[in-house]
Design a protein around this motif. Structure first.
Motif, short mmCIF file in Angstrom:
data_model
loop_
_atom_site.label_atom_id
_atom_site.label_comp_id
_atom_site.label_asym_id
_atom_site.label_seq_id
_atom_site.Cartn_x
_atom_site.Cartn_y
_atom_site.Cartn_z
N MET A 148 45.91 27.44 22.49
CA MET A 148 46.92 28.08 23.32
C MET A 148 46.42 29.42 23.85
SD MET A 148 50.64 27.28 21.68
CE MET A 148 51.35 28.05 23.13
N SER A 170 50.37 34.26 21.30
CA SER A 170 50.43 32.89 20.77
C SER A 170 50.83 32.88 19.29
CB SER A 170 49.08 32.19 20.95
OG SER A 170 48.72 32.11 22.31
N LEU A 212 58.81 28.86 22.56
CA LEU A 212 57.60 29.21 23.29
C LEU A 212 57.92 29.67 24.71
CD1 LEU A 212 55.13 26.37 22.21
CD2 LEU A 212 54.98 28.78 21.63
N PHE A 231 51.35 24.24 25.65
CA PHE A 231 51.53 23.69 24.30
C PHE A 231 51.16 22.21 24.27
CE2 PHE A 231 54.14 21.55 21.09
CZ PHE A 231 53.74 22.24 19.95
#
Length: 252
Positions: A148, A170, A212, A231
């Motif tokens: 990520m 992240s 996220l 992701f």
């Protein structure tokens, strides 16, 4: 003069802290009350910092992520420390509700015992490993962080943040998304039913994508679906590497 109990260098007898290594000089004999006081101070510090960090990640995530990148250190948990706290909480959840987590067993090609005798034997060896990985998905989740960070650096080039700074975001994002998973598991695990497991799995995916998207959007702006794309690609890369590794290791 006396010697520091930590670095063994000479210090004044009246020194409360060593001027060389900074260690506190404890001269009193250990008592039960001292243990209680130490535990209390640690718990209070954990509550204050951890819950404040979590609250800001929920309400103003950029205050934590960009704040840390810009040099703020004292008022919330650093990313690695926050991740370790979340992992510790998940470890407790896993310890008390291991039977519930052991039910997690989605079908994969590794559980298919059709084919040649060699393939069947290989699949029988791989299947328990896959099951073990599924029941400890938090470690797989954290394994996505390097992917990520790299993809985030590419997808958010206009923000002019380097790889380390994207890794910070992240780590905070992945850690935060695991917290509602733990809470949902604690609430649903006592029911120990297929329905509870389905709800838990669905909440896991939903909280991951929502968490996220929220933290990345507030921290880096841009297209709201970018974090989800990052992701998914990271997850696919991780799965591909795991599959290749398992096939190499168990292929013979």
């Amino acid at each position: 003069m006396e010697k520091c109990q930590t670095c063994n260098k000479r210090i004044l007898h009246s020194s409360a802290f060593c001027p060389h290594c900074g260690a506190q000089q404890v001269r009193e004999r250990l008592t039960v009350w001292m243990l209680v006081q130490n535990l209390y101070s640690k718990v209070v510090n954990f509550d204050f910092t951890f819950f404040r960090t979590t609250y800001w990640l929920l309400t103003q995530p950029e205050r934590v992520t960009l704040g840390y990148i810009q040099g703020v250190r004292k008022i919330f948990n650093p990313p690695i420390q926050y991740a370790l706290i979340i992992l510790s909480l998940y470890g407790l959840f896993q310890f008390f509700f291991a039977d519930f987590l052991d039910q997690i067993g989605l079908e994969t090609s590794f559980n298919n015992y059709d084919g040649s005798p060699e393939e069947q034997e290989r699949n029988k060896k791989i299947a328990p490993v896959i099951q073990w990985l599924r029941s400890r998905s938090q470690f797989l989740t954290f394994s996505i962080i390097p992917f990520m960070g790299l993809l985030s650096t590419l997808f958010y080039r206009k923000n002019k943040l380097n790889l380390a700074e994207h890794l910070v975001i992240s780590i905070y994002a992945i850690s935060f998304t695991l917290l509602p998973v733990i809470l949902a598991g604690v609430l649903l695990a006592p029911f120990h039913s297929s329905l509870a497991l389905d709800i838990y799995m669905n909440l896991t995916f939903i909280s991951t994508f929502v968490g996220l998207s929220w933290i990345y959007y507030r921290s880096l702006k841009g297209f709201i679906l970018k974090p989800t794309i990052i992701f998914i690609i990271s997850l696919l890369l991780l799965i591909a590497i795991l599959r290749i590794g398992l096939l190499i290791f168990f292929g013979h």
